[in-house]
Write a protein that holds these residues in place. Structure first.
Motif, PDB file in Angstrom:
ATOM      1  N   GLY B  29       0.791  -1.218   0.000  1.00 51.58           N
ATOM      2  CA  GLY B  29       0.000   0.000   0.000  1.00 51.58           C
ATOM      3  C   GLY B  29       0.830   1.278   0.000  1.00 51.58           C
ATOM      4  N   SER B  30       2.143   1.156  -0.021  1.00 54.57           N
ATOM      5  CA  SER B  30       3.005   2.343  -0.036  1.00 54.57           C
ATOM      6  C   SER B  30       2.672   3.193  -1.243  1.00 54.57           C
ATOM      7  CB  SER B  30       4.478   1.945  -0.065  1.00 54.57           C
ATOM      8  OG  SER B  30       4.817   1.257   1.116  1.00 54.57           O
ATOM      9  N   GLN B  31       2.665   4.500  -1.017  1.00 55.96           N
ATOM     10  CA  GLN B  31       2.196   5.400  -2.067  1.00 55.96           C
ATOM     11  C   GLN B  31       3.287   6.313  -2.606  1.00 55.96           C
ATOM     12  OE1 GLN B  31      -0.449   6.945   0.823  1.00 55.96           O
ATOM     13  NE2 GLN B  31      -2.286   6.321  -0.276  1.00 55.96           N
ATOM     14  N   SER B  32       4.221   6.694  -1.753  1.00 56.72           N
ATOM     15  CA  SER B  32       5.224   7.670  -2.144  1.00 56.72           C
ATOM     16  C   SER B  32       6.607   7.125  -1.846  1.00 56.72           C
ATOM     17  CB  SER B  32       5.029   8.991  -1.384  1.00 56.72           C
ATOM     18  OG  SER B  32       3.713   9.466  -1.531  1.00 56.72           O
ATOM     19  N   PHE B  33       7.548   7.474  -2.719  1.00 59.05           N
ATOM     20  CA  PHE B  33       8.875   6.880  -2.656  1.00 59.05           C
ATOM     21  C   PHE B  33       9.900   7.981  -2.850  1.00 59.05           C
ATOM     22  CE2 PHE B  33       6.915   2.784  -2.797  1.00 59.05           C
ATOM     23  CZ  PHE B  33       5.731   3.049  -3.444  1.00 59.05           C
ATOM     24  N   PHE B  34      10.908   7.946  -2.014  1.00 58.52           N
ATOM     25  CA  PHE B  34      11.837   9.068  -1.919  1.00 58.52           C
ATOM     26  C   PHE B  34      13.272   8.577  -2.005  1.00 58.52           C
ATOM     27  CE2 PHE B  34       8.600  12.034  -0.396  1.00 58.52           C
ATOM     28  CZ  PHE B  34       7.629  11.154   0.037  1.00 58.52           C
ATOM     29  N   TRP B  35      14.104   9.376  -2.615  1.00 54.40           N
ATOM     30  CA  TRP B  35      15.542   9.133  -2.608  1.00 54.40           C
ATOM     31  C   TRP B  35      16.242  10.306  -1.937  1.00 54.40           C
ATOM     32  CZ3 TRP B  35      17.905   4.691  -3.494  1.00 54.40           C
ATOM     33  CH2 TRP B  35      17.238   3.712  -4.241  1.00 54.40           C
ATOM     34  N   TYR B  36      17.075   9.962  -0.963  1.00 55.99           N
ATOM     35  CA  TYR B  36      17.884  10.947  -0.264  1.00 55.99           C
ATOM     36  C   TYR B  36      19.355  10.616  -0.480  1.00 55.99           C
ATOM     37  CZ  TYR B  36      13.842  12.630   2.442  1.00 55.99           C
ATOM     38  OH  TYR B  36      12.635  13.171   2.831  1.00 55.99           O
ATOM     39  N   ARG B  37      20.182  11.638  -0.509  1.00 54.13           N
ATOM     40  CA  ARG B  37      21.636  11.482  -0.575  1.00 54.13           C
ATOM     41  C   ARG B  37      22.203  11.943   0.759  1.00 54.13           C
ATOM     42  NH1 ARG B  37      24.077  14.826  -5.258  1.00 54.13           N
ATOM     43  NH2 ARG B  37      23.382  16.553  -3.920  1.00 54.13           N
ATOM     44  N   GLN B  38      23.131  11.161   1.289  1.00 53.78           N
ATOM     45  CA  GLN B  38      23.730  11.514   2.574  1.00 53.78           C
ATOM     46  C   GLN B  38      25.244  11.404   2.482  1.00 53.78           C
ATOM     47  OE1 GLN B  38      22.550   9.161   6.038  1.00 53.78           O
ATOM     48  NE2 GLN B  38      22.877  10.931   7.386  1.00 53.78           N
ATOM     49  N   TYR B  39      25.911  12.540   2.585  1.00 50.72           N
ATOM     50  CA  TYR B  39      27.357  12.554   2.652  1.00 50.72           C
ATOM     51  C   TYR B  39      27.781  12.186   4.074  1.00 50.72           C
ATOM     52  CZ  TYR B  39      27.282  14.983  -1.846  1.00 50.72           C
ATOM     53  OH  TYR B  39      27.083  15.318  -3.163  1.00 50.72           O
ATOM     54  N   SER B  40      28.973  11.622   4.173  1.00 45.24           N
ATOM     55  CA  SER B  40      29.487  11.176   5.458  1.00 45.24           C
ATOM     56  C   SER B  40      29.470  12.308   6.488  1.00 45.24           C
ATOM     57  CB  SER B  40      30.904  10.635   5.298  1.00 45.24           C
ATOM     58  OG  SER B  40      31.396  10.173   6.540  1.00 45.24           O
ATOM     59  N   GLY B  41      28.832  12.066   7.622  1.00 50.58           N
ATOM     60  CA  GLY B  41      28.789  13.051   8.692  1.00 50.58           C
ATOM     61  C   GLY B  41      27.744  14.135   8.514  1.00 50.58           C
ATOM     62  N   LYS B  42      26.976  14.060   7.433  1.00 45.62           N
ATOM     63  CA  LYS B  42      25.947  15.072   7.165  1.00 45.62           C
ATOM     64  C   LYS B  42      24.566  14.457   7.247  1.00 45.62           C
ATOM     65  CE  LYS B  42      29.025  18.234   6.182  1.00 45.62           C
ATOM     66  NZ  LYS B  42      29.241  19.392   7.091  1.00 45.62           N
ATOM     67  N   SER B  43      23.551  15.301   7.134  1.00 49.41           N
ATOM     68  CA  SER B  43      22.177  14.825   7.185  1.00 49.41           C
ATOM     69  C   SER B  43      21.692  14.473   5.775  1.00 49.41           C
ATOM     70  CB  SER B  43      21.275  15.891   7.803  1.00 49.41           C
ATOM     71  OG  SER B  43      21.202  17.026   6.973  1.00 49.41           O
ATOM     72  N   PRO B  44      20.644  13.667   5.666  1.00 45.35           N
ATOM     73  CA  PRO B  44      20.112  13.303   4.341  1.00 45.35           C
ATOM     74  C   PRO B  44      19.553  14.517   3.603  1.00 45.35           C
ATOM     75  CG  PRO B  44      19.332  11.772   6.032  1.00 45.35           C
ATOM     76  CD  PRO B  44      19.960  12.925   6.746  1.00 45.35           C
ATOM     77  N   GLU B  45      19.788  14.522   2.299  1.00 41.91           N
ATOM     78  CA  GLU B  45      19.337  15.607   1.425  1.00 41.91           C
ATOM     79  C   GLU B  45      18.373  15.014   0.404  1.00 41.91           C
ATOM     80  OE1 GLU B  45      21.451  18.385  -2.057  1.00 41.91           O
ATOM     81  OE2 GLU B  45      22.558  16.861  -0.948  1.00 41.91           O
ATOM     82  N   LEU B  46      17.176  15.576   0.303  1.00 40.16           N
ATOM     83  CA  LEU B  46      16.174  15.058  -0.626  1.00 40.16           C
ATOM     84  C   LEU B  46      16.622  15.276  -2.068  1.00 40.16           C
ATOM     85  CD1 LEU B  46      13.335  13.836  -1.085  1.00 40.16           C
ATOM     86  CD2 LEU B  46      12.444  16.182  -1.055  1.00 40.16           C
ATOM     87  N   ILE B  47      16.660  14.177  -2.843  1.00 41.45           N
ATOM     88  CA  ILE B  47      16.999  14.275  -4.269  1.00 41.45           C
ATOM     89  C   ILE B  47      15.716  14.406  -5.078  1.00 41.45           C
ATOM     90  CG2 ILE B  47      18.037  13.103  -6.240  1.00 41.45           C
ATOM     91  CD1 ILE B  47      19.830  11.584  -4.268  1.00 41.45           C
ATOM     92  N   MET B  48      14.796  13.457  -4.868  1.00 33.81           N
ATOM     93  CA  MET B  48      13.546  13.482  -5.597  1.00 33.81           C
ATOM     94  C   MET B  48      12.583  12.469  -5.008  1.00 33.81           C
ATOM     95  SD  MET B  48      14.823  11.733  -9.163  1.00 33.81           S
ATOM     96  CE  MET B  48      13.310  12.178 -10.015  1.00 33.81           C
ATOM     97  N   PHE B  49      11.303  12.616  -5.378  1.00 29.89           N
ATOM     98  CA  PHE B  49      10.317  11.638  -4.957  1.00 29.89           C
ATOM     99  C   PHE B  49       9.435  11.285  -6.147  1.00 29.89           C
ATOM    100  CE2 PHE B  49       6.665  14.452  -4.853  1.00 29.89           C
ATOM    101  CZ  PHE B  49       7.186  15.700  -4.530  1.00 29.89           C
TER     102      PHE B  49
END
Lengths: 115, 112
Positions: B29-49
């Protein structure tokens, strides 16, 4: 346009102590979620706040509590710290887009070390 | 069974190549799907959904979704050394809650 901000960036605490982390959401966002990310793992959902109420909670003990203020900013409180609480704590702000999906952005995180 | 699974890698590709990152999920039933990029020691950054079956392109990135197979992928064209990071897949089902479920991430290294 300011993004999500968090404070402090780093924190060192001793077992048994209490900690408060703070977050201000992205402008225009009304929903704040908190995640815990252990080394080498994906973020784990702690809870989400909307309209100053906890709307959903993940599988975390009651030692983890939070609050959302009228300006949408939020706090995460952790009591009786354990060594296993050492992690990167991420605040995410989000906005529901047309009822279809959330657009969610993370802040820079707070690195908590418990000794 | 984990909600979201990704190959942990590491995945290495030469500069200029296409990097392909894959993700499977258990909640049909999942509806939305996201890709995040995370550099070492940093927080996740939204690429696209993405939330519709098919492809969605944004610059050098293409997300592909196949709900029947419960599979989502991210293609990175013309990979650059600056793309070296951990890529996190996340899914959301508004019907069961507002939380995002994340995989453990795939580590990508782009070799100059």
């Amino acid at each position: 346009d300011a993004g999500v901000t968090q404070s402090p960036t780093h924190l060192i605490k001793t077992r048994g102590q209490q900690v408060t982390l703070r977050c201000s959401p992205k402008s225009g966002h009304d929903t704040v979620s908190w995640y815990q990310q252990a080394l080498g793992q994906g973020p784990q959902f702690i809870f989400q706040y909307y309209e100053e109420e906890e709307r959903q909670r993940g599988n975390f003990p009651d030692r983890f509590s939070g609050h959302q203020f009228p300006n949408y900013s939020s706090e995460l409180n952790v009591n009786a710290l354990l060594l296993g609480d050492s992690a990167l704590y991420l605040c995410a702000s989000s906005l529901l887009l047309g009822g279809l999906t959330y657009e969610q952005y993370f802040g820079p995180g707070t690195r908590l070390t418990v000794t | 069974q984990k909600e979201v699974e990704q190959n942990s890698g590491p995945l290495s590709v030469p500069e200029g190549a296409i990097a392909s990152l894959n993700c499977t999920y258990s909640d049909r039933g999942s509806q939305s799907f996201f890709w995040y990029r995370q550099y070492s020691g940093k927080s996740p950054e939204l690429i696209m959904f993405i939330y519709s079956n098919g492809d969605k392109e944004d610059g050098r990135f293409t997300a592909q979704l196949n709900k029947a197979s419960q599979y989502v992928s991210l293609l990175i064209r013309d990979s650059q050394p600056s793309d070296s990071a951990t890529y996190l897949c996340a899914v959301n089902n508004l019907n069961t809650g507002n939380q995002f479920y994340f995989g453990t991430g795939t580590s990508l290294t782009v070799i100059p």
